[in-house]
Structures are given as structure tokens and as C-alpha cells.
Design a protein around this motif. Structure first.
Motif, PDB file in Angstrom:
ATOM      1  N   ALA A  24       0.834  -1.209   0.000  1.00 28.12           N
ATOM      2  CA  ALA A  24       0.000   0.000   0.000  1.00 28.12           C
ATOM      3  C   ALA A  24       0.866   1.255   0.000  1.00 28.12           C
ATOM      4  O   ALA A  24       0.558   2.242  -0.683  1.00 28.12           O
ATOM      5  CB  ALA A  24      -0.935  -0.006   1.209  1.00 28.12           C
ATOM      6  N   PHE A  25       1.973   1.245   0.765  1.00 27.18           N
ATOM      7  CA  PHE A  25       2.900   2.382   0.741  1.00 27.18           C
ATOM      8  C   PHE A  25       3.440   2.590  -0.670  1.00 27.18           C
ATOM      9  O   PHE A  25       3.603   3.721  -1.134  1.00 27.18           O
ATOM     10  CB  PHE A  25       4.068   2.139   1.701  1.00 27.18           C
ATOM     11  CG  PHE A  25       3.680   2.107   3.146  1.00 27.18           C
ATOM     12  CD1 PHE A  25       2.587   2.817   3.622  1.00 27.18           C
ATOM     13  CD2 PHE A  25       4.416   1.350   4.051  1.00 27.18           C
ATOM     14  CE1 PHE A  25       2.226   2.775   4.961  1.00 27.18           C
ATOM     15  CE2 PHE A  25       4.070   1.309   5.392  1.00 27.18           C
ATOM     16  CZ  PHE A  25       2.975   2.020   5.847  1.00 27.18           C
ATOM     17  N   GLU A  49       0.599   4.614  10.739  1.00 30.96           N
ATOM     18  CA  GLU A  49       0.146   5.833  11.402  1.00 30.96           C
ATOM     19  C   GLU A  49       0.924   7.062  10.970  1.00 30.96           C
ATOM     20  O   GLU A  49       0.406   8.174  11.017  1.00 30.96           O
ATOM     21  CB  GLU A  49       0.271   5.681  12.920  1.00 30.96           C
ATOM     22  CG  GLU A  49      -0.809   4.840  13.563  1.00 30.96           C
ATOM     23  CD  GLU A  49      -0.744   4.911  15.071  1.00 30.96           C
ATOM     24  OE1 GLU A  49      -1.592   5.598  15.672  1.00 30.96           O
ATOM     25  OE2 GLU A  49       0.170   4.302  15.644  1.00 30.96           O
ATOM     26  N   VAL A  50       2.168   6.889  10.551  1.00 27.53           N
ATOM     27  CA  VAL A  50       3.026   8.040  10.281  1.00 27.53           C
ATOM     28  C   VAL A  50       3.292   8.252   8.796  1.00 27.53           C
ATOM     29  O   VAL A  50       4.036   9.164   8.427  1.00 27.53           O
ATOM     30  CB  VAL A  50       4.373   7.892  11.026  1.00 27.53           C
ATOM     31  CG1 VAL A  50       4.147   7.868  12.518  1.00 27.53           C
ATOM     32  CG2 VAL A  50       5.117   6.629  10.584  1.00 27.53           C
ATOM     33  N   SER A  51       2.717   7.431   7.928  1.00 33.41           N
ATOM     34  CA  SER A  51       2.890   7.653   6.491  1.00 33.41           C
ATOM     35  C   SER A  51       2.136   8.922   6.088  1.00 33.41           C
ATOM     36  O   SER A  51       1.295   9.432   6.832  1.00 33.41           O
ATOM     37  CB  SER A  51       2.380   6.445   5.697  1.00 33.41           C
ATOM     38  OG  SER A  51       0.974   6.316   5.823  1.00 33.41           O
ATOM     39  N   THR A  87      -5.078   3.982   5.966  1.00 33.78           N
ATOM     40  CA  THR A  87      -6.188   3.144   6.423  1.00 33.78           C
ATOM     41  C   THR A  87      -5.785   1.686   6.208  1.00 33.78           C
ATOM     42  O   THR A  87      -5.311   1.318   5.136  1.00 33.78           O
ATOM     43  CB  THR A  87      -7.469   3.461   5.625  1.00 33.78           C
ATOM     44  OG1 THR A  87      -7.861   4.811   5.887  1.00 33.78           O
ATOM     45  CG2 THR A  87      -8.601   2.522   6.014  1.00 33.78           C
ATOM     46  N   SER A  88      -5.970   0.845   7.222  1.00 33.11           N
ATOM     47  CA  SER A  88      -5.451  -0.522   7.142  1.00 33.11           C
ATOM     48  C   SER A  88      -6.309  -1.475   7.970  1.00 33.11           C
ATOM     49  O   SER A  88      -6.986  -1.056   8.913  1.00 33.11           O
ATOM     50  CB  SER A  88      -4.000  -0.558   7.645  1.00 33.11           C
ATOM     51  OG  SER A  88      -3.451  -1.858   7.531  1.00 33.11           O
ATOM     52  N   VAL A  89      -6.260  -2.741   7.593  1.00 31.66           N
ATOM     53  CA  VAL A  89      -6.934  -3.792   8.356  1.00 31.66           C
ATOM     54  C   VAL A  89      -5.931  -4.357   9.361  1.00 31.66           C
ATOM     55  O   VAL A  89      -4.904  -4.920   8.966  1.00 31.66           O
ATOM     56  CB  VAL A  89      -7.466  -4.906   7.437  1.00 31.66           C
ATOM     57  CG1 VAL A  89      -8.068  -6.040   8.271  1.00 31.66           C
ATOM     58  CG2 VAL A  89      -8.500  -4.352   6.464  1.00 31.66           C
ATOM     59  N   ALA A  90      -6.205  -4.176  10.639  1.00 37.20           N
ATOM     60  CA  ALA A  90      -5.297  -4.636  11.693  1.00 37.20           C
ATOM     61  C   ALA A  90      -5.363  -6.158  11.806  1.00 37.20           C
ATOM     62  O   ALA A  90      -6.448  -6.736  11.928  1.00 37.20           O
ATOM     63  CB  ALA A  90      -5.670  -3.988  13.022  1.00 37.20           C
ATOM     64  N   VAL A  91      -4.201  -6.796  11.754  1.00 36.37           N
ATOM     65  CA  VAL A  91      -4.075  -8.252  11.865  1.00 36.37           C
ATOM     66  C   VAL A  91      -3.309  -8.563  13.156  1.00 36.37           C
ATOM     67  O   VAL A  91      -2.187  -8.083  13.338  1.00 36.37           O
ATOM     68  CB  VAL A  91      -3.332  -8.835  10.650  1.00 36.37           C
ATOM     69  CG1 VAL A  91      -3.135 -10.341  10.805  1.00 36.37           C
ATOM     70  CG2 VAL A  91      -4.099  -8.531   9.365  1.00 36.37           C
ATOM     71  N   VAL A 118      -9.483   3.156  10.296  1.00 34.89           N
ATOM     72  CA  VAL A 118      -9.667   4.219   9.304  1.00 34.89           C
ATOM     73  C   VAL A 118      -8.718   5.383   9.596  1.00 34.89           C
ATOM     74  O   VAL A 118      -8.661   5.889  10.715  1.00 34.89           O
ATOM     75  CB  VAL A 118     -11.129   4.713   9.296  1.00 34.89           C
ATOM     76  CG1 VAL A 118     -11.292   5.876   8.323  1.00 34.89           C
ATOM     77  CG2 VAL A 118     -12.070   3.571   8.924  1.00 34.89           C
ATOM     78  N   ARG A 119      -7.991   5.803   8.538  1.00 40.29           N
ATOM     79  CA  ARG A 119      -7.105   6.965   8.656  1.00 40.29           C
ATOM     80  C   ARG A 119      -7.309   7.871   7.427  1.00 40.29           C
ATOM     81  O   ARG A 119      -8.395   7.887   6.859  1.00 40.29           O
ATOM     82  CB  ARG A 119      -5.653   6.510   8.808  1.00 40.29           C
ATOM     83  CG  ARG A 119      -5.400   5.699  10.097  1.00 40.29           C
ATOM     84  CD  ARG A 119      -3.902   5.530  10.363  1.00 40.29           C
ATOM     85  NE  ARG A 119      -3.680   4.740  11.582  1.00 40.29           N
ATOM     86  CZ  ARG A 119      -3.481   3.437  11.602  1.00 40.29           C
ATOM     87  NH1 ARG A 119      -3.483   2.739  10.465  1.00 40.29           N
ATOM     88  NH2 ARG A 119      -3.287   2.792  12.741  1.00 40.29           N
TER      89      ARG A 119
END
Length: 378
Positions: free
Chosen positions: A246-247, A276-278, A283-287, A322-323
Motif C-alpha cells: 500500500a505504501f 500511522e506516520v505515512s 487506512t489498514s486492516v489490523a491483523v 480508518v485513517r
């Protein structure tokens, strides 16, 4: 009526004493017989009584055990969290940890497992590249727990991506996105194939179009390489196999003249600390890989202590975080977005030029500062 050990023995077509040894003294059984009995017990839902003998040899073995952690890529932040949590659990149990990195290579993985099964008391194999049956065949009599791979006959710990994928697709649909792209990970990745099945089902259920893009390296470079395909697809949102990819999509999208989330919404998987700092924050799905690391060692510890239970798959929930990389859908024409952005400022520039040569056009001169503002807005 709850199934009994006799039911297990009949289902596995073995003697009752053989079925009993599968739980009380598994070392006396061949690996195939042991797995057959445990698979039947798992299918029937049999729950054996837990025998605890404080001074037993198995209890002593559990406390002095050497456990192998086999991961595909120790450099990945995801597997780093897994290893750290697993090592903490081993320290709590006074066990020794051996760490092996297979470099995402199934042949290397096979060699590592064959080597370590003779030198350790148990193995935890995380996200294997080999088929699950092949992993268990290589491990033989050595107890093994699989992480992010599901099969019968042994304990499996699975980060259940279904919840997180459903939340991600529903969230994008609520934002007005109608075409979603998915950037795949590596071809031999079980979790990638699993997520492909999930996103197909969820987009179909939500009535959305899915653009399934090709396999890529599960790295920032892989995501960057996929960015042009994402743009060409006309999708207004993309879900990448993991956060690193994603980055890469974020980087590639900016290079192609797209803004995130203005032109393209981006979602990753894993929720690694860098999310969080990008810029923008991802926004990501936490695993829950740290939880998976601790749980896998707890399950292996039970087996080593002679407290073997019927194997099962332990599913850990995932959650959408969500970010700033996601936003409402906007209309975008595939492939031509960068050309439109460069051409737009040309119109006011043409109109302004004559104003410097004719008196009637002088009032138009204050409009000159608006040209860079138009570029910024795009």
C-alpha cells in the motif's frame, strides 16, 4: 451425546489403545497414524480429559524444551511482531527459541523444517510457502503448530481476514466507490489466495466492480510497480495485500499525478506501526500477529507438557482502522488524469498573454497569480 474415544478409534479405524496413545503418548505412534486419529477427533469434536502430572517427564521436557520459529521473512514488520510475542511466551515458559528465516522460498523452507525437526522439541511454522500437508509430512513426529494456514490434524492459528475485508469493502461502498482494485501479493502465498476469495465475495455482495490485478512482490517496490495498473483500471479505490505494498501504491500514485485520497483511496493490510506516520496516514486492516505469536506457543506448550487436546483452528478477528488515505469517491477517467491536470492551466495562460500588449486587457493582469493556485488545487 458427546463423542467418545471409542468413536474416534472407530472413525480412524484403529484400536482403542492406539487412539488413546494419540493423546497420552503420541511419540509411540507413527506420524501418519497420529494425524489420522487427531483429524477424526477434530471432525467429531472429541474433547479428551486433560491429564496433569507435575513431576512427569513430559512436564520437565516442556520446561526445558527447544522450540523453533520458522517465518518467511524476518525483515517484515509483520513477522517481527509475531516473533517478538512468541519469544516472550517462550521466555515465560523457560524454553529456548531457535529462529529460522526461509526467505519466502519453499525449497529453503523444506530444508529448514527437515533440519530443525531433528534438533528441536516442537515447531511453529508461520505463513508457510509449502502446502500444509507437506509441512506436516516433513515435521513427522515433531509437534507442529501452523500459523496463517488451515488444515486438519494439528492446531492452526488463523488471522481471520473475513471480518476486516468485509469492513473495508463496506466502508468504501459507503464512501461512494463503485470500482475497487485489489493488488495481489505473491503467487504462492496462501493468505493472498484467501484474501482474493474474500474480496471477490464481498464486492459481489455489495454490488461493486472488482479489478483483480496481477501478482507482485509483497514489498514497497511491488506496490509501486502496481500503481500504473491501478490507475489504468479506472478504480477509485484500491486494497493492497499488505501495508508495504500500500505504501508503494501511495508513492506510485503521486508520481503519476494522482492525489490520495482526492483521486484514489488506498487501504492496506496488517496495520504495521508505520501506517500511522505515512503521508497520508494509511487506512489498514489490523491483523493480530502478536496475539498469534503468543497463542501458537501456548498451544505447542500444551502438547509438550503432555496436555494434548483435540486439534482445532483458532481464528483471531481482524479490524479496519480508518485513517487519512481513504475518502469519498470522485469521478476519474482512466489513464488521462495526468494529461488533464497539465493541460488545465494552459487556458488562462493563453488569455493572459494578450493582456500585456493591449490596453483594454490591463484589468485582466491581477488574474496572473491564479495560475499556480489552479495547479495546487489539482
Amino acid at each position: 451425546m458427546a463423542p467418545t474415544l471409542t468413536d474416534v478409534a472407530k472413525g480412524a479405524n484403529v484400536a482403542l489403545s492406539t487412539a488413546s496413545r494419540a493423546f497420552s503418548d503420541p511419540g509411540r505412534l507413527g506420524p501418519r497414524t497420529l494425524r489420522k486419529v487427531l483429524t477424526v477427533a477434530q471432525e467429531l469434536g472429541y474433547e479428551p480429559p486433560v491429564a496433569r502430572t507435575a513431576e512427569s517427564a513430559t512436564a520437565t521436557r516442556a520446561e526445558t524444551a527447544t522450540v523453533a520459529l520458522v517465518v518467511p521473512d524476518i525483515a517484515s514488520p509483520v513477522f517481527g511482531a509475531f516473533v517478538k510475542a512468541a519469544q516472550g511466551e517462550c521466555r515465560h515458559r523457560r524454553q529456548t527459541v531457535v529462529l529460522a528465516d526461509t526467505d519466502l522460498d519453499p525449497d529453503r523452507e523444506s530444508e529448514v523444517l527437515a533440519h530443525l525437526k531433528e534438533r528441536t522439541d516442537g515447531l511453529v511454522v508461520c505463513s508457510p510457502r509449502l502446502d500444509a500437508d507437506d509441512v506436516l509430512d516433513i515435521c513427522g513426529r515433531t509437534p507442529a503448530v501452523l500459523v496463517n494456514r488451515e488444515t486438519s490434524g494439528t492446531d492452526c492459528v488463523l488471522a481471520d481476514a473475513a471480518h476486516g475485508m468485509r469492513q473495508a469493502v463496506e466502508y468504501l461502498a459507503a464512501l461512494g466507490h463503485r470500482r475497487i482494485a485489489y493488488v495481489q501479493g505473491m503467487r504462492r502465498s496462501w493468505s493472498n489466495a484467501h484474501r482474493v476469495d474474500l474480496i471477490r465475495a464481498e464486492t459481489e455482495r455489495a454490488g461493486l466492480e472488482l479489478e483483480l490485478l496481477g501478482w507482485q512482490s509483497e514489498t514497497v517496490a511491488g506496490g509501486t510497480a502496481a500503481a500504473a495498473s491501478v490507475m489504468a483500471s479506472g478504480a477509485s479505490a484500491v486494497i493492497a495485500h499488505n501495508d508495504l505494498m500500500a505504501f508503494g501504491v501511495l508513492t506510485g500514485a503521486r508520481a503519476l499525478g494522482l492525489s490520495v485520497p482526492g483521486d484514489l483511496s488506498v487501504i492496506g493490510f496488517d496495520d504495521i506501526p508505520f501506517a500511522e506516520v505515512s503521508q497520508p496516514s494509511l487506512t489498514s486492516v489490523a491483523v493480530p500477529m502478536a496475539r498469534a505469536g503468543a497463542l501458537s506457543l501456548q498451544l505447542l506448550g500444551q502438547v509438550l507438557a503432555g496436555e494434548r487436546q483435540t486439534p482445532r483452528t483458532h481464528r483471531l478477528p481482524t479490524q479496519l482502522i480508518v485513517r487519512d488515505s481513504t475518502g469519498p469517491a470522485t469521478t476519474r477517467t482512466p489513464r488521462h488524469r495526468p494529461a488533464t491536470a497539465t493541460a488545465a492551466p494552459a487556458t488562462p495562460a493563453t488569455e493572459i498573454a494578450p493582456a500585456t500588449t493591449t490596453a483594454p486587457a490591463i484589468p485582466a493582469v491581477p488574474a496572473v497569480p491564479a495560475v499556480p493556485a489552479t495547479k495546487d488545487a489539482s
